[in-house]
Design an enzyme around this catalytic site. Structure first.
Site, PDB file in Angstrom:
ATOM      1  N   HIS A  26      13.408  -4.477  -6.473  1.00  0.00           N
ATOM      2  CA  HIS A  26      11.964  -4.232  -6.411  1.00  0.00           C
ATOM      3  C   HIS A  26      11.233  -5.563  -6.634  1.00  0.00           C
ATOM      4  O   HIS A  26      11.686  -6.403  -7.420  1.00  0.00           O
ATOM      5  CB  HIS A  26      11.558  -3.207  -7.470  1.00  0.00           C
ATOM      6  CG  HIS A  26      10.142  -2.759  -7.306  1.00  0.00           C
ATOM      7  ND1 HIS A  26       9.083  -3.502  -7.758  1.00  0.00           N
ATOM      8  CD2 HIS A  26       9.620  -1.672  -6.694  1.00  0.00           C
ATOM      9  CE1 HIS A  26       7.963  -2.877  -7.441  1.00  0.00           C
ATOM     10  NE2 HIS A  26       8.257  -1.760  -6.790  1.00  0.00           N
ATOM     11  N   SER A  64       0.901   1.201  -2.047  1.00  0.00           N
ATOM     12  CA  SER A  64      -0.316   2.018  -2.039  1.00  0.00           C
ATOM     13  C   SER A  64      -0.249   3.234  -1.118  1.00  0.00           C
ATOM     14  O   SER A  64      -1.244   3.618  -0.509  1.00  0.00           O
ATOM     15  CB  SER A  64      -1.537   1.152  -1.704  1.00  0.00           C
ATOM     16  OG  SER A  64      -1.708   0.137  -2.693  1.00  0.00           O
ATOM     17  N   GLY A 114       0.340  -1.584  -5.581  1.00  0.00           N
ATOM     18  CA  GLY A 114      -0.566  -1.384  -6.709  1.00  0.00           C
ATOM     19  C   GLY A 114      -1.954  -1.962  -6.493  1.00  0.00           C
ATOM     20  O   GLY A 114      -2.729  -2.088  -7.432  1.00  0.00           O
ATOM     21  N   GLU A 126       8.809  -6.347  -8.364  1.00  0.00           N
ATOM     22  CA  GLU A 126       8.497  -6.648  -9.769  1.00  0.00           C
ATOM     23  C   GLU A 126       9.720  -7.231 -10.483  1.00  0.00           C
ATOM     24  O   GLU A 126       9.596  -8.094 -11.353  1.00  0.00           O
ATOM     25  CB  GLU A 126       7.982  -5.376 -10.480  1.00  0.00           C
ATOM     26  CG  GLU A 126       6.571  -5.034 -10.013  1.00  0.00           C
ATOM     27  CD  GLU A 126       6.235  -3.552  -9.991  1.00  0.00           C
ATOM     28  OE1 GLU A 126       6.920  -2.753 -10.650  1.00  0.00           O
ATOM     29  OE2 GLU A 126       5.268  -3.192  -9.286  1.00  0.00           O
ATOM     30  N   GLY A 133       4.572   4.331  -5.909  1.00  0.00           N
ATOM     31  CA  GLY A 133       4.365   4.006  -7.313  1.00  0.00           C
ATOM     32  C   GLY A 133       3.254   4.849  -7.901  1.00  0.00           C
ATOM     33  O   GLY A 133       3.446   6.014  -8.257  1.00  0.00           O
ATOM     34  N   GLY A 134       2.052   4.272  -7.975  1.00  0.00           N
ATOM     35  CA  GLY A 134       0.910   4.904  -8.643  1.00  0.00           C
ATOM     36  C   GLY A 134       0.708   6.370  -8.300  1.00  0.00           C
ATOM     37  O   GLY A 134       0.556   7.210  -9.202  1.00  0.00           O
ATOM     38  N   ASN A 160       8.519   6.197  -7.692  1.00  0.00           N
ATOM     39  CA  ASN A 160       8.904   5.131  -8.606  1.00  0.00           C
ATOM     40  C   ASN A 160       7.924   5.152  -9.771  1.00  0.00           C
ATOM     41  O   ASN A 160       6.813   4.655  -9.658  1.00  0.00           O
ATOM     42  CB  ASN A 160       8.858   3.784  -7.865  1.00  0.00           C
ATOM     43  CG  ASN A 160       9.192   2.616  -8.777  1.00  0.00           C
ATOM     44  OD1 ASN A 160       9.614   2.809  -9.917  1.00  0.00           O
ATOM     45  ND2 ASN A 160       8.995   1.398  -8.279  1.00  0.00           N
ATOM     46  N   TRP A 161       8.364   5.745 -10.869  1.00  0.00           N
ATOM     47  CA  TRP A 161       7.452   5.912 -12.006  1.00  0.00           C
ATOM     48  C   TRP A 161       7.255   4.617 -12.776  1.00  0.00           C
ATOM     49  O   TRP A 161       6.380   4.539 -13.652  1.00  0.00           O
ATOM     50  CB  TRP A 161       7.981   7.003 -12.948  1.00  0.00           C
ATOM     51  CG  TRP A 161       7.879   8.397 -12.394  1.00  0.00           C
ATOM     52  CD1 TRP A 161       7.416   8.763 -11.161  1.00  0.00           C
ATOM     53  CD2 TRP A 161       8.241   9.609 -13.064  1.00  0.00           C
ATOM     54  NE1 TRP A 161       7.467  10.132 -11.008  1.00  0.00           N
ATOM     55  CE2 TRP A 161       7.971  10.672 -12.166  1.00  0.00           C
ATOM     56  CE3 TRP A 161       8.762   9.907 -14.317  1.00  0.00           C
ATOM     57  CZ2 TRP A 161       8.222  12.011 -12.499  1.00  0.00           C
ATOM     58  CZ3 TRP A 161       9.015  11.237 -14.647  1.00  0.00           C
ATOM     59  CH2 TRP A 161       8.731  12.278 -13.748  1.00  0.00           C
ATOM     60  N   LYS A 162       8.096   3.623 -12.515  1.00  0.00           N
ATOM     61  CA  LYS A 162       8.003   2.338 -13.225  1.00  0.00           C
ATOM     62  C   LYS A 162       8.029   2.584 -14.741  1.00  0.00           C
ATOM     63  O   LYS A 162       8.674   3.520 -15.194  1.00  0.00           O
ATOM     64  CB  LYS A 162       6.768   1.552 -12.775  1.00  0.00           C
ATOM     65  CG  LYS A 162       6.715   1.418 -11.245  1.00  0.00           C
ATOM     66  CD  LYS A 162       5.670   0.465 -10.738  1.00  0.00           C
ATOM     67  CE  LYS A 162       5.709   0.445  -9.213  1.00  0.00           C
ATOM     68  NZ  LYS A 162       4.758  -0.525  -8.637  1.00  0.00           N
ATOM     69  N   GLU A 190       8.324  -3.196   1.270  1.00  0.00           N
ATOM     70  CA  GLU A 190       7.137  -3.128   0.425  1.00  0.00           C
ATOM     71  C   GLU A 190       6.425  -4.476   0.427  1.00  0.00           C
ATOM     72  O   GLU A 190       6.793  -5.372  -0.344  1.00  0.00           O
ATOM     73  CB  GLU A 190       7.533  -2.786  -1.018  1.00  0.00           C
ATOM     74  CG  GLU A 190       8.272  -1.469  -1.155  1.00  0.00           C
ATOM     75  CD  GLU A 190       8.161  -0.922  -2.566  1.00  0.00           C
ATOM     76  OE1 GLU A 190       7.604   0.173  -2.720  1.00  0.00           O
ATOM     77  OE2 GLU A 190       8.597  -1.601  -3.510  1.00  0.00           O
TER      78      GLU A 190
END
Ligand code: PGA
Length: 254
Positions: free
Chosen positions: A97, A215, A175, A99, A236-237, A9-11, A169
């Site tokens: 998600h 994470s 994150g 966010e 993500g990250g 997930n590159w966001k 999640e």
């Protein structure tokens, strides 16, 4: 065996050239996936067509949208419909998600509409669920996440549900560098599977891939993915680093 999935997930990250370089660096590793494994890149909307072209010669690598709108089409300036996504060959769409839930006030009811539209269009939703820190600290995470599933997915029949991927999640792990322990992830995944089993039957519940997100990185992926009910990760990250993400891909159950 259930499908084992590493989803990036590159966001809202990368420029176009950075995105191409990142995808190229990952593909250049020539990782061969087994027939149970799949890799998904949830790239920003403007890069989906290019990413699809870059993945054209690969097997079991797919693109995903990070979101879609809850209406079919019409005067909704700035939104992207599932029909648009399907028309450019996108296979997956992340729905709900945390966010989106937090910053864009997406409710379980709106997410149910998005799920319906995805399924109608032949797009597989990656449905995200997970509790905030205060709920985890109060120990009521099971009922909290169960309600998210019930309100967004329980109107479906078993055949429809079997076309969904779920991502658990915990918000406190996204994150933050604070991963759920392997036991916490396994416990929640097993619980979610039992919730699905009561509503949709054992066979359907057993067939659903449930990904862990929060994470995930190269150093912890293998341990997390080894749990019997953890069928890969939504990352993500660490998915923005080719080496890290390749390590995560290689940690999937074979
Ligand atoms: P993270 O994000 O891996 O950076 O914690 C996961 C996600 O939000 O899907």
């Amino acid at each position: 065996m259930r499908k084992q999935i590493a989803a990036a997930n590159w966001k809202m990250n990368t420029t176009f050239s950075q995105a191409q370089e990142l995808l190229n660096n990952i593909l250049n590793e020539n990782i061969r996936l087994t027939q149970h494994q799949e890799v998904i890149f949830a790239v920003p909307f403007p890069y989906l067509i290019t990413a699809n072209t870059m993945l054209a010669d690969t097997v079991r690598f797919h693109t995903s949208a990070q979101n879609c709108y809850s209406k079919k089409s019409g005067a909704f300036t700035g939104e992207v419909s599932v029909e648009m996504l399907a028309s450019i060959g996108v296979h997956y769409c992340i729905v709900g998600h945390s966010e989106r839930r937090e910053y864009f006030s997406e409710s379980n009811e709106v997410l149910a509409q998005k799920i319906n539209l995805c399924l109608e269009a032949g797009i597989t939703p990656i449905f995200c669920c997970g509790e905030p820190l205060n709920i985890r600290e109060a120990g009521t995470q099971d009922t909290y996440v169960e309600a998210q599933l019930k309100e967004s997915l329980f109107h479906l029949d078993a055949a429809q549900l079997s076309r969904i991927v779920i991502a658990y999640e915990p918000i406190w792990a996204i994150g933050t560098g604070k991963t759920a322990t392997t036991q916490q992830a396994q416990d929640m995944h097993a619980y979610l599977r039992s919730v699905l089993s009561r509503q949709f039957g054992d066979d359907t519940a057993d067939s659903i891939s449930i990904l862990y997100g929060g994470s995930v990185k190269g150093a912890n992926a293998a341990e997390l993915f080894a749990s019997p009910d953890v069928d890969g990760g939504l990352v993500g990250g660490a998915s923005l680093n080719a080496k890290e993400f390749v390590t995560i891909m290689q940690a999937l159950k074979r």
